[in-house]
Write a protein that holds these residues in place. Structure first.
Motif, PDB file in Angstrom:
ATOM      1  N   GLN A   1      -1.593  -9.298  -0.587  1.00  0.00           N
ATOM      2  CA  GLN A   1      -1.025  -8.699   0.649  1.00  0.00           C
ATOM      3  C   GLN A   1       0.211  -7.439   0.058  1.00  0.00           C
ATOM      4  O   GLN A   1       1.067  -8.048  -0.675  1.00  0.00           O
ATOM      5  CB  GLN A   1      -0.687  -9.319   1.663  1.00  0.00           C
ATOM      6  N   TYR A   2      -0.073  -6.290   0.368  1.00  0.00           N
ATOM      7  CA  TYR A   2       1.028  -5.310  -0.073  1.00  0.00           C
ATOM      8  C   TYR A   2       1.339  -4.284   0.989  1.00  0.00           C
ATOM      9  O   TYR A   2       0.266  -4.036   1.909  1.00  0.00           O
ATOM     10  CB  TYR A   2       0.361  -4.634  -1.119  1.00  0.00           C
ATOM     11  N   ASP A   3       2.373  -3.956   1.274  1.00  0.00           N
ATOM     12  CA  ASP A   3       2.983  -2.795   2.256  1.00  0.00           C
ATOM     13  C   ASP A   3       2.627  -1.459   1.503  1.00  0.00           C
ATOM     14  O   ASP A   3       2.777  -1.406   0.318  1.00  0.00           O
ATOM     15  CB  ASP A   3       4.317  -2.827   2.578  1.00  0.00           C
ATOM     16  N   VAL A   4       1.970  -0.641   2.326  1.00  0.00           N
ATOM     17  CA  VAL A   4       1.780   0.647   1.795  1.00  0.00           C
ATOM     18  C   VAL A   4       2.741   1.786   2.340  1.00  0.00           C
ATOM     19  O   VAL A   4       3.131   1.796   3.370  1.00  0.00           O
ATOM     20  CB  VAL A   4       0.439   1.267   2.525  1.00  0.00           C
ATOM     21  N   VAL A   5       3.553   2.242   1.056  1.00  0.00           N
ATOM     22  CA  VAL A   5       4.730   3.010   1.523  1.00  0.00           C
ATOM     23  C   VAL A   5       4.718   4.342   1.200  1.00  0.00           C
ATOM     24  O   VAL A   5       5.663   5.037   1.342  1.00  0.00           O
ATOM     25  CB  VAL A   5       5.865   2.256   0.694  1.00  0.00           C
ATOM     26  N   SER A   6       3.507   4.905   0.609  1.00  0.00           N
ATOM     27  CA  SER A   6       3.473   6.385   0.421  1.00  0.00           C
ATOM     28  C   SER A   6       2.029   6.784   0.050  1.00  0.00           C
ATOM     29  O   SER A   6       1.079   5.782   0.253  1.00  0.00           O
ATOM     30  CB  SER A   6       4.237   6.585  -0.841  1.00  0.00           C
ATOM     31  N   ILE A   7       1.886   7.986  -0.496  1.00  0.00           N
ATOM     32  CA  ILE A   7       0.401   8.493  -0.736  1.00  0.00           C
ATOM     33  C   ILE A   7       0.517   9.429  -1.901  1.00  0.00           C
ATOM     34  O   ILE A   7       1.554  10.195  -2.097  1.00  0.00           O
ATOM     35  CB  ILE A   7      -0.386   9.169   0.492  1.00  0.00           C
ATOM     36  N   SER A   8      -0.446   9.301  -2.729  1.00  0.00           N
ATOM     37  CA  SER A   8      -0.598  10.331  -3.771  1.00  0.00           C
ATOM     38  C   SER A   8      -1.947  11.031  -4.023  1.00  0.00           C
ATOM     39  O   SER A   8      -2.981  10.260  -4.171  1.00  0.00           O
ATOM     40  CB  SER A   8      -0.220   9.452  -5.319  1.00  0.00           C
ATOM     41  N   GLN A   9      -2.099  12.053  -4.030  1.00  0.00           N
ATOM     42  CA  GLN A   9      -3.177  12.975  -3.931  1.00  0.00           C
ATOM     43  C   GLN A   9      -3.205  13.803  -5.222  1.00  0.00           C
ATOM     44  O   GLN A   9      -2.145  13.875  -5.937  1.00  0.00           O
ATOM     45  CB  GLN A   9      -3.307  13.889  -2.645  1.00  0.00           C
ATOM     46  N   ALA A  10      -4.362  14.036  -5.745  1.00  0.00           N
ATOM     47  CA  ALA A  10      -4.624  14.834  -6.772  1.00  0.00           C
ATOM     48  C   ALA A  10      -3.548  16.056  -6.790  1.00  0.00           C
ATOM     49  O   ALA A  10      -3.755  16.949  -5.754  1.00  0.00           O
ATOM     50  CB  ALA A  10      -6.182  15.355  -7.084  1.00  0.00           C
ATOM     51  N   GLY A  11      -2.610  16.275  -7.711  1.00  0.00           N
ATOM     52  CA  GLY A  11      -1.828  17.571  -7.813  1.00  0.00           C
ATOM     53  C   GLY A  11      -0.429  17.159  -7.430  1.00  0.00           C
ATOM     54  O   GLY A  11       0.516  17.882  -7.546  1.00  0.00           O
ATOM     55  N   ASP A  12      -0.342  16.076  -6.692  1.00  0.00           N
ATOM     56  CA  ASP A  12       1.171  15.530  -6.502  1.00  0.00           C
ATOM     57  C   ASP A  12       1.804  14.830  -7.671  1.00  0.00           C
ATOM     58  O   ASP A  12       1.180  14.493  -8.481  1.00  0.00           O
ATOM     59  CB  ASP A  12       0.978  14.584  -5.322  1.00  0.00           C
ATOM     60  N   HIS A  13       3.054  14.769  -7.412  1.00  0.00           N
ATOM     61  CA  HIS A  13       3.966  14.332  -8.612  1.00  0.00           C
ATOM     62  C   HIS A  13       5.032  13.715  -7.891  1.00  0.00           C
ATOM     63  O   HIS A  13       6.293  14.109  -8.031  1.00  0.00           O
ATOM     64  CB  HIS A  13       4.322  15.359  -9.528  1.00  0.00           C
ATOM     65  N   SER A  14       4.849  12.461  -7.044  1.00  0.00           N
ATOM     66  CA  SER A  14       5.802  11.797  -6.392  1.00  0.00           C
ATOM     67  C   SER A  14       5.815  10.513  -7.030  1.00  0.00           C
ATOM     68  O   SER A  14       5.124   9.708  -7.149  1.00  0.00           O
ATOM     69  CB  SER A  14       5.433  11.669  -4.888  1.00  0.00           C
ATOM     70  N   ASN A  15       6.920  10.385  -7.792  1.00  0.00           N
ATOM     71  CA  ASN A  15       7.131   8.996  -8.632  1.00  0.00           C
ATOM     72  C   ASN A  15       7.734   7.933  -7.771  1.00  0.00           C
ATOM     73  O   ASN A  15       9.209   7.831  -8.017  1.00  0.00           O
ATOM     74  CB  ASN A  15       7.818   9.122 -10.037  1.00  0.00           C
ATOM     75  N   VAL A  16       7.113   7.397  -6.879  1.00  0.00           N
ATOM     76  CA  VAL A  16       7.811   6.484  -6.023  1.00  0.00           C
ATOM     77  C   VAL A  16       8.095   5.300  -6.785  1.00  0.00           C
ATOM     78  O   VAL A  16       7.452   4.509  -7.412  1.00  0.00           O
ATOM     79  CB  VAL A  16       6.788   5.977  -4.854  1.00  0.00           C
ATOM     80  N   LYS A  17       9.170   4.485  -6.179  1.00  0.00           N
ATOM     81  CA  LYS A  17       9.812   3.412  -6.821  1.00  0.00           C
ATOM     82  C   LYS A  17       9.006   2.397  -6.110  1.00  0.00           C
ATOM     83  O   LYS A  17       9.461   2.165  -4.914  1.00  0.00           O
ATOM     84  CB  LYS A  17      11.153   3.217  -6.684  1.00  0.00           C
ATOM     85  N   LEU A  18       8.450   1.395  -6.834  1.00  0.00           N
ATOM     86  CA  LEU A  18       7.609   0.433  -5.747  1.00  0.00           C
ATOM     87  C   LEU A  18       8.004  -1.059  -6.109  1.00  0.00           C
ATOM     88  O   LEU A  18       8.576  -1.382  -7.517  1.00  0.00           O
ATOM     89  CB  LEU A  18       6.030   0.286  -6.443  1.00  0.00           C
ATOM     90  N   LYS A  19       8.287  -1.905  -5.242  1.00  0.00           N
ATOM     91  CA  LYS A  19       8.648  -3.160  -5.370  1.00  0.00           C
ATOM     92  C   LYS A  19       7.294  -4.003  -5.516  1.00  0.00           C
ATOM     93  O   LYS A  19       6.312  -3.444  -5.683  1.00  0.00           O
ATOM     94  CB  LYS A  19       9.398  -3.533  -4.250  1.00  0.00           C
ATOM     95  N   GLU A  20       7.581  -5.266  -5.894  1.00  0.00           N
ATOM     96  CA  GLU A  20       6.605  -6.111  -6.222  1.00  0.00           C
ATOM     97  C   GLU A  20       5.431  -6.094  -5.178  1.00  0.00           C
ATOM     98  O   GLU A  20       4.517  -6.381  -5.283  1.00  0.00           O
ATOM     99  CB  GLU A  20       6.846  -7.583  -6.724  1.00  0.00           C
ATOM    100  N   ASN A  21       5.932  -6.002  -3.752  1.00  0.00           N
ATOM    101  CA  ASN A  21       5.108  -6.068  -2.695  1.00  0.00           C
ATOM    102  C   ASN A  21       4.599  -4.897  -2.098  1.00  0.00           C
ATOM    103  O   ASN A  21       4.222  -4.711  -0.911  1.00  0.00           O
ATOM    104  CB  ASN A  21       5.502  -7.197  -1.463  1.00  0.00           C
TER     105      ASN A  21
END
Length: 390
Positions: free
Chosen positions: A63-83
């Protein structure tokens, strides 16, 4: 008169490559690379998702929390935690903290979280940076033919121009007072001229799409004058007819008077014996027999490799295949035979109507079967060599 093997060697040794030119990638279809091409970037240039789904850091959790979205062409290097995971789409940038993508069909999702029903292997569905090619890697070696897929690959690397060999300018000179253009009324004693359009079509199979056709009457003065102009402007000259020893065959004399060096004349073969091959500076000259089947046979055996050599191909000859005979063949001529035939996965059948003037069986044949000059008999089920022309 020389043997086929010697004629082939002479043609290969005298067909030098054309000069190179820089050409736009989008216009390079059918050309051959004159230089090796190196990639200016890695492809893909970043880690990409191979699926629509969710990117996350692989662990034992489901089980994981969804914290962001990445579409083709985006460059958002989100920092993800383990969950944590992000919604991601095919071709989109995979954040540095994620190592795996689970396809959307394998999760149960609500607005803010997912439950992975089928856990993928670690690193699944992630295209590594440089997976296709690394920066400065070899895209294509020199002497590679440019295909539609090659154009697409070059374009996806940002390459807009490449260096290729020029295609030779080819002229076809048709001789024969008896010839009439198809579509016109056919007077008695005349025949329709077919060799020029046949040779143009054969040239297109190599990638030479524009061959200029000239016609000349059967006399020495006209033939000499026509050849003088053609030899100055073209890289390869194909002459149809007028190369035998009849009273109205002026081609060889006209060629010699125009300074063409004779490299050979007449080959110990059937059909296609009366062929002249020569050169003037960098221009190659093939005076082909007027009989259609002889002309097309000699095109495949001699002209085809010469032009491919000039265009920069590594493999210049038609490929050779081996098949078993459906019926025996006898050869008492002492000549190399090129027989029109049909082959399948295992066997080959020689067709009827092998006359040098007849194209009907050539039109249905898919190969030329080679019988060497020193072979008198070939038995049923014996392996023979073919040149595929399909």
């Amino acid at each position: 008169m020389i043997q086929v093997s010697e004629a082939l060697t002479i043609v290969a040794e005298n067909s030098s490559k054309m000069p190179s030119q820089i050409i736009a990638v989008g216009k390079a279809l059918g050309y051959v690379l004159a230089e090796t091409v190196y990639s200016p970037i890695a492809m893909p240039p970043f880690r990409q998702s191979a699926m629509d789904g969710y990117a996350f850091r692989h662990s034992i959790k489901h089980q994981y929390d969804v914290v962001s979205i990445s579409q083709a062409g985006d460059h958002s290097n989100v920092k993800l935690k383990e969950n944590e995971a992000i919604r991601i789409f095919t071709g989109a940038f995979v954040p540095d903290d994620a190592d795996t993508v689970v396809m959307q069909e394998h999760v149960m999702a609500n607005e803010n979280s997912i439950l992975i029903a089928k856990m993928p292997e670690q690193f699944a569905n992630v295209r590594a940076k440089g997976e296709q090619i690394n920066k400065n890697g070899i895209v294509f070696e020199a002497n590679t033919l440019i295909t539609p897929a090659a154009i697409g690959f070059l374009a996806c690397l940002g390459i807009t121009e490449i260096t290729v060999y020029k295609k030779p300018k080819v002229a076809i000179l048709v001789t024969g007072n008896e010839l009439v253009k198809p579509g016109k009324k056919l007077p008695k004693g005349k025949i329709y001229e077919s060799n020029s359009v046949m040779l143009q079509a054969a040239l297109q199979t190599i990638g030479v799409n524009k061959a200029k056709v000239f016609k000349v009457k059967d006399n020495l003065k006209a033939t000499k004058k026509a050849l003088k102009n053609i030899l100055e402007k073209y890289d390869v000259v194909l002459i149809s007819g007028g190369i035998s020893v009849g009273d109205y065959d002026f081609v060889k004399e006209a060629l010699l008077k125009n300074g063409v060096e004779e490299l050979f004349y007449k080959i110990n073969q059937k059909p296609g014996k009366p062929m002249f091959f020569g050169s003037k500076k960098e221009t190659l000259v093939f005076a082909l027999p007027g009989n259609p089947a002889s002309s097309l046979t000699n095109f495949y055996v001699y002209v085809y490799p010469a032009i491919r050599n000039r265009m920069g191909f590594s493999d210049i000859h038609l490929p050779k295949l081996a098949r078993k005979l459906n019926a025996g063949i006898s050869n008492s001529s002492g000549k190399t035979l090129f027989l029109k035939a049909l082959y399948n996965e295992t066997h080959v059948t020689v067709l009827d109507s092998q006359s040098s003037a007849m194209l009907n069986t050539f039109a249905t044949a898919n190969c030329l079967l080679i019988v060497p000059n020193d072979v008198e008999n070939l038995k049923k089920e014996q392996l023979v060599t073919l040149l595929p022309i399909d």
